[in-house]
Design a protein around this motif. Structure first.
Motif, PDB file in Angstrom:
ATOM      1  N   VAL A 118      14.741  14.592 -17.096  1.00  0.00           N
ATOM      2  CA  VAL A 118      15.219  13.265 -17.266  1.00  0.00           C
ATOM      3  C   VAL A 118      13.947  12.363 -16.415  1.00  0.00           C
ATOM      4  N   GLU A 119      13.668  12.709 -15.136  1.00  0.00           N
ATOM      5  CA  GLU A 119      12.603  11.935 -14.451  1.00  0.00           C
ATOM      6  C   GLU A 119      11.283  12.282 -14.966  1.00  0.00           C
ATOM      7  N   TYR A 121      10.583  10.244 -17.992  1.00  0.00           N
ATOM      8  CA  TYR A 121      10.244   8.956 -17.502  1.00  0.00           C
ATOM      9  C   TYR A 121       8.836   8.838 -17.556  1.00  0.00           C
ATOM     10  N   GLU A 122       8.424   9.674 -16.651  1.00  0.00           N
ATOM     11  CA  GLU A 122       6.905   9.687 -16.152  1.00  0.00           C
ATOM     12  C   GLU A 122       6.022  10.050 -17.416  1.00  0.00           C
ATOM     13  N   CYS A 152       8.416   8.258 -21.593  1.00  0.00           N
ATOM     14  CA  CYS A 152       9.649   7.920 -22.262  1.00  0.00           C
ATOM     15  C   CYS A 152      10.497   6.829 -21.359  1.00  0.00           C
ATOM     16  N   ASP A 153       9.854   5.962 -20.770  1.00  0.00           N
ATOM     17  CA  ASP A 153      10.382   4.862 -19.958  1.00  0.00           C
ATOM     18  C   ASP A 153      11.138   3.738 -20.928  1.00  0.00           C
ATOM     19  N   ASP A 154      11.115   4.113 -22.148  1.00  0.00           N
ATOM     20  CA  ASP A 154      11.626   3.008 -23.004  1.00  0.00           C
ATOM     21  C   ASP A 154      12.739   3.633 -23.881  1.00  0.00           C
ATOM     22  N   ALA A 165      16.538   6.606 -23.304  1.00  0.00           N
ATOM     23  CA  ALA A 165      17.845   6.865 -22.463  1.00  0.00           C
ATOM     24  C   ALA A 165      18.259   8.401 -23.027  1.00  0.00           C
ATOM     25  N   ASP A 223       5.418  12.454 -26.211  1.00  0.00           N
ATOM     26  CA  ASP A 223       5.736  12.187 -24.780  1.00  0.00           C
ATOM     27  C   ASP A 223       6.942  13.270 -24.454  1.00  0.00           C
TER      28      ASP A 223
END
Length: 181
Positions: free
Chosen positions: A19-20, A23-24, A27-29, A31, A60
């Motif tokens: 998951v982290e 995000y990196e 995929c910070d947009d 859930a 991504d």
């Protein structure tokens, strides 16, 4: 740019570390959720088009080793409110279509009625009726979005099938076939 909302299905459950990493990877947009329907990732992605939003999200996701998008979640079961949103009219207009009090009649019957009395329709049965009897600009975009998501779903399923094929010769042959598309 426009923000597009869509959900991609993943090939497996995602660990906390992944998951982290997602995000990196950009995929910070989004859930990530895991449940009885498998692992999914919900995006609110800005892009020039829905197709570009989905493609960039897939790229991504696949930056994280072992993860891949295998499909797009397409919700076909809809309520009066969903039909209204997708067709660009208010809920009351759809209720009147469904009861035959407005429009030419012949609105498809609900696919099911919940124990609480809410009626649910299959969107694929509603689309032909709307195309034949209602012409709304907002509906045109909704129809194009549904078409794009359906195409993306089929492409991702084909990629997953190809990547999962254990026979190298078969995988290469079908890979060439996809390149010709």
């Amino acid at each position: 740019m426009t923000t597009y909302e869509f959900t991609l299905r993943l090939n497996r459950e995602v660990t906390d570390t992944e998951v982290e990493a997602l995000y990196e990877a950009g995929c910070d947009d989004a859930a990530v959720e895991t449940g009885p329907l498998g692992a999914r990732i919900d995006f609110d992605r800005e892009a020039p088009s829905l197709a570009e939003a989905i493609a960039s999200a897939v790229r991504d996701i696949e930056k994280v080793p072992g993860l891949r998008a295998i499909g797009v979640v397409c919700d076909n079961m809809v309520t009066l409110r969903d039909i209204a949103e997708r067709s660009g009219v208010d809920r009351e207009a759809v209720r009147l279509w469904a009861t035959g009090q407005r429009g030419p009649g012949g609105f498809p019957p609900p696919t099911l009625i919940t124990t609480g009395g809410e009626k649910v329709w299959d969107w694929q049965q509603i689309v032909p009726w709307i195309e034949q009897h209602q012409h709304h600009v907002a509906y045109e975009r909704g129809r194009a979005d549904a078409r794009i998501m359906g195409t993306a779903n089929r492409v991702l399923a084909a990629r997953d099938a190809l990547m999962s094929e254990p026979d190298d010769t078969v995988r290469q042959e079908f890979g060439r076939l996809l390149e010709d598309a």
